[in-house]
Design a protein around this motif. Sequence first.
Motif, PDB file in Angstrom:
ATOM      1  N   GLY A 335      22.591   5.117  -0.881  1.00 48.57           N
ATOM      2  CA  GLY A 335      23.108   6.319  -0.226  1.00 48.57           C
ATOM      3  C   GLY A 335      24.562   6.109   0.167  1.00 48.57           C
ATOM      4  O   GLY A 335      25.370   7.039   0.156  1.00 48.57           O
ATOM      5  N   GLY A 380      18.442   4.352   6.644  1.00 49.14           N
ATOM      6  CA  GLY A 380      18.556   5.650   7.307  1.00 49.14           C
ATOM      7  C   GLY A 380      17.239   6.050   7.955  1.00 49.14           C
ATOM      8  O   GLY A 380      17.222   6.723   8.987  1.00 49.14           O
ATOM      9  N   GLY A 384      19.037   5.948  11.149  1.00 48.86           N
ATOM     10  CA  GLY A 384      19.951   7.030  10.801  1.00 48.86           C
ATOM     11  C   GLY A 384      21.101   6.552   9.925  1.00 48.86           C
ATOM     12  O   GLY A 384      21.141   5.403   9.491  1.00 48.86           O
ATOM     13  N   CYS A 385      22.041   7.456   9.697  1.00 50.23           N
ATOM     14  CA  CYS A 385      23.121   7.167   8.755  1.00 50.23           C
ATOM     15  C   CYS A 385      24.110   6.124   9.282  1.00 50.23           C
ATOM     16  O   CYS A 385      24.859   5.539   8.511  1.00 50.23           O
ATOM     17  N   GLU A 388      23.636   3.197   7.303  1.00 48.60           N
ATOM     18  CA  GLU A 388      24.024   3.234   5.882  1.00 48.60           C
ATOM     19  C   GLU A 388      25.548   3.393   5.760  1.00 48.60           C
ATOM     20  O   GLU A 388      26.255   2.440   5.496  1.00 48.60           O
ATOM     21  N   ILE A 389      26.044   4.593   5.993  1.00 50.41           N
ATOM     22  CA  ILE A 389      27.503   4.774   5.872  1.00 50.41           C
ATOM     23  C   ILE A 389      28.227   3.967   6.950  1.00 50.41           C
ATOM     24  O   ILE A 389      29.295   3.402   6.703  1.00 50.41           O
ATOM     25  N   SER A 426      23.418  10.724  12.465  1.00 45.26           N
ATOM     26  CA  SER A 426      22.039  10.955  12.010  1.00 45.26           C
ATOM     27  C   SER A 426      21.966  10.982  10.487  1.00 45.26           C
ATOM     28  O   SER A 426      22.976  11.095   9.807  1.00 45.26           O
ATOM     29  N   CYS A 427      20.766  10.884   9.991  1.00 44.96           N
ATOM     30  CA  CYS A 427      20.497  11.006   8.558  1.00 44.96           C
ATOM     31  C   CYS A 427      19.702  12.285   8.363  1.00 44.96           C
ATOM     32  O   CYS A 427      18.557  12.381   8.804  1.00 44.96           O
ATOM     33  N   ASP A 428      20.324  13.275   7.721  1.00 43.60           N
ATOM     34  CA  ASP A 428      19.672  14.582   7.580  1.00 43.60           C
ATOM     35  C   ASP A 428      19.953  15.193   6.214  1.00 43.60           C
ATOM     36  O   ASP A 428      20.505  16.290   6.102  1.00 43.60           O
ATOM     37  N   PRO A 429      19.602  14.459   5.132  1.00 45.11           N
ATOM     38  CA  PRO A 429      19.944  14.947   3.789  1.00 45.11           C
ATOM     39  C   PRO A 429      19.237  16.263   3.470  1.00 45.11           C
ATOM     40  O   PRO A 429      18.031  16.398   3.695  1.00 45.11           O
ATOM     41  N   PRO A 437      24.595  15.486   3.344  1.00 43.13           N
ATOM     42  CA  PRO A 437      26.027  15.247   3.486  1.00 43.13           C
ATOM     43  C   PRO A 437      26.503  13.965   2.814  1.00 43.13           C
ATOM     44  O   PRO A 437      27.649  13.564   2.988  1.00 43.13           O
ATOM     45  N   CYS A 438      25.637  13.333   2.053  1.00 41.21           N
ATOM     46  CA  CYS A 438      25.855  11.931   1.674  1.00 41.21           C
ATOM     47  C   CYS A 438      27.132  11.676   0.873  1.00 41.21           C
ATOM     48  O   CYS A 438      27.825  10.690   1.116  1.00 41.21           O
ATOM     49  N   ARG A 441      30.215  12.049   2.877  1.00 40.03           N
ATOM     50  CA  ARG A 441      30.143  11.051   3.956  1.00 40.03           C
ATOM     51  C   ARG A 441      30.641   9.685   3.482  1.00 40.03           C
ATOM     52  O   ARG A 441      31.218   8.912   4.240  1.00 40.03           O
ATOM     53  N   GLU A 488      16.170  10.368   8.057  1.00 42.08           N
ATOM     54  CA  GLU A 488      15.870  10.509   6.626  1.00 42.08           C
ATOM     55  C   GLU A 488      14.627  11.325   6.313  1.00 42.08           C
ATOM     56  O   GLU A 488      14.057  11.214   5.237  1.00 42.08           O
TER      57      GLU A 488
HETATM   58  S1  SF4 Z   1      22.601  11.051   5.330  1.00 41.92           S
HETATM   59 FE1  SF4 Z   1      22.537  10.407   3.171  1.00 41.92          FE
HETATM   60  S2  SF4 Z   1      23.834   8.566   3.077  1.00 41.92           S
HETATM   61 FE2  SF4 Z   1      23.351   8.936   5.219  1.00 41.92          FE
HETATM   62  S3  SF4 Z   1      21.535   7.645   5.604  1.00 41.92           S
HETATM   63 FE3  SF4 Z   1      20.825   9.711   5.073  1.00 41.92          FE
HETATM   64  S4  SF4 Z   1      20.424   9.638   2.858  1.00 41.92           S
HETATM   65 FE4  SF4 Z   1      21.718   7.858   3.380  1.00 41.92          FE
END
Ligand code: SF4
Length: 501
Positions: A335, A380, A384-385, A388-389, A426-429, A437-438, A441, A488
């Motif tokens: 991600g 995530g 949460g994000c 990851e990011i 947060s992680c809210d794909p 928003p990945c 982001r 997620e």
């Molecule tokens: S928003 Fe996207 S990049 Fe961020 S943790 Fe969630 S899935 Fe991964």
Amino acid sequence: MDRRNFLKMTMLSSLGLGLLCKGAPALARGIPARAFPDGGPGRGFVPPTGVIRTPLVDLFKVGPGPSSSHTVAPLRIASNFRQAVAELPAPALARAARIEARLYGSLSATGRGHRTDRAILAGLLGQRPETCDPKIMDSLADPKATFSTTIGGRSFSVSQATLVWDAVEHSFPFSNTLVMRLLDAGGKPLLEREYYSPGGGFFLWKGQPDPGRGEPPHRFGSMAQFRKVAGDTGKPLHQIMLENETAILGVDEKQVYAHLDLVLKTMDDGVDQGLKEEGLLPGPFEFYRKAKRIHDQAKGMSEGDGFMQRISSYAMAVSEGNAAGHLAVTAPTLGSAGTMPALVYVMKRHLKLSQEDMRRGLLAAGLVGLLCKTNASVAGAEVGCQGEIGVASSMAAAMLAYATGASLEATELAATIALEHHLGMSCDPVGGFVLIPCIERNAFGALKAYNAALMAKSEIASQHWEDLDRVIAAMLETGKALPPQFREMGTGGLGVSMVDC
Ligand code: SF4
């Protein structure tokens, strides 16, 4: 002086001076509780202890997108289960009738959007993450198709019917849980493994035996301990990481460099490929690639704007390729696969750093990634994000700082600043797809990383309160406090507000 040399000089001089001064006060002092009228929060921070035994080869994995926890790990899990089935005694194998894969938690909630079904089937069919062709993965999505494979001399059929999308809410210790079963004709399990995907493409299973790897010569479980190791041994960051990697894996330096070079090349190739591609990305709604377009537009911009636009385009190029199922590197996840490559591209194409410097930067990024994974999480679904990011940005900042000659203190500072300013994310794909928003982001993660490396150059260490261990602890606490819909599940935040009734 042209733009490239200017940037290189700026980075080399600013990151390398000041914070490189010998005898600079160490970071990591805490703020005394007495500084606050009410005596502080009533609890203090204790750096984590323990020994990190995870090698970098497990952190930086090459695999098909779009998600390390939902695509790469399930593929590896299915591959591992295939191997376990192949090792069964012949009488048990003779009774086997079918394979079943039960998905729980976020895997069940957003697995379709993340191609988890295809990844599991690909693993059962003997595909490897590093070499898996995205076209093969796509062919596995056909709900009517059945695929045959031979495991341990027995022929098995697998299809979409192999998968059971089970409970989203459950009591397993990890959100992303996958239970693999080999069943006889009556549905009785002959082999069952409860696998977990804790993020970054890692996987483990209940009752897993010790993998039998070597002991790291440099024992640390926190940045504070790492700093002590560096001080006691007088060795630079990259040497410590290199010596641990060779000892844990039982390989020589050449083999470690080969993997680092593969990681750097996959990242660089991902940018190159993504900057050539246009059109729609796979998904349930129209989502167009834009990396190439914004990269082309950068040519007509001012120097400063154009540079920022290019960094964004590099990150998005890889993220778009990842969303399309192309090979990418878990850094620390898929991600967030675009963040580090953007700065790898900058280091190689703009700053013209040597391969040796880039390897060193990657080792610094690896240190940050391992600390975050060990003492918090890079999933995530767990934190949460920010995991990851946020972690990707922190790793990228450390990479850029260290590769351009920064001291250990400045490198830690760059990582700390980048992570600190992702806390709470947060992680809210949307729809469970790694699109919104990945992709954007990743661009922001890369820009923040660049900025963090620049800011770290002008910090005075003795005046800085935050340190990496404390920010990682804050990330974990914040992540655990996030409601599940912001981890997620695709059922909160943008995952809801972007969709019409
Ligand atoms: S928003 Fe996207 S990049 Fe961020 S943790 Fe969630 S899935 Fe991964």
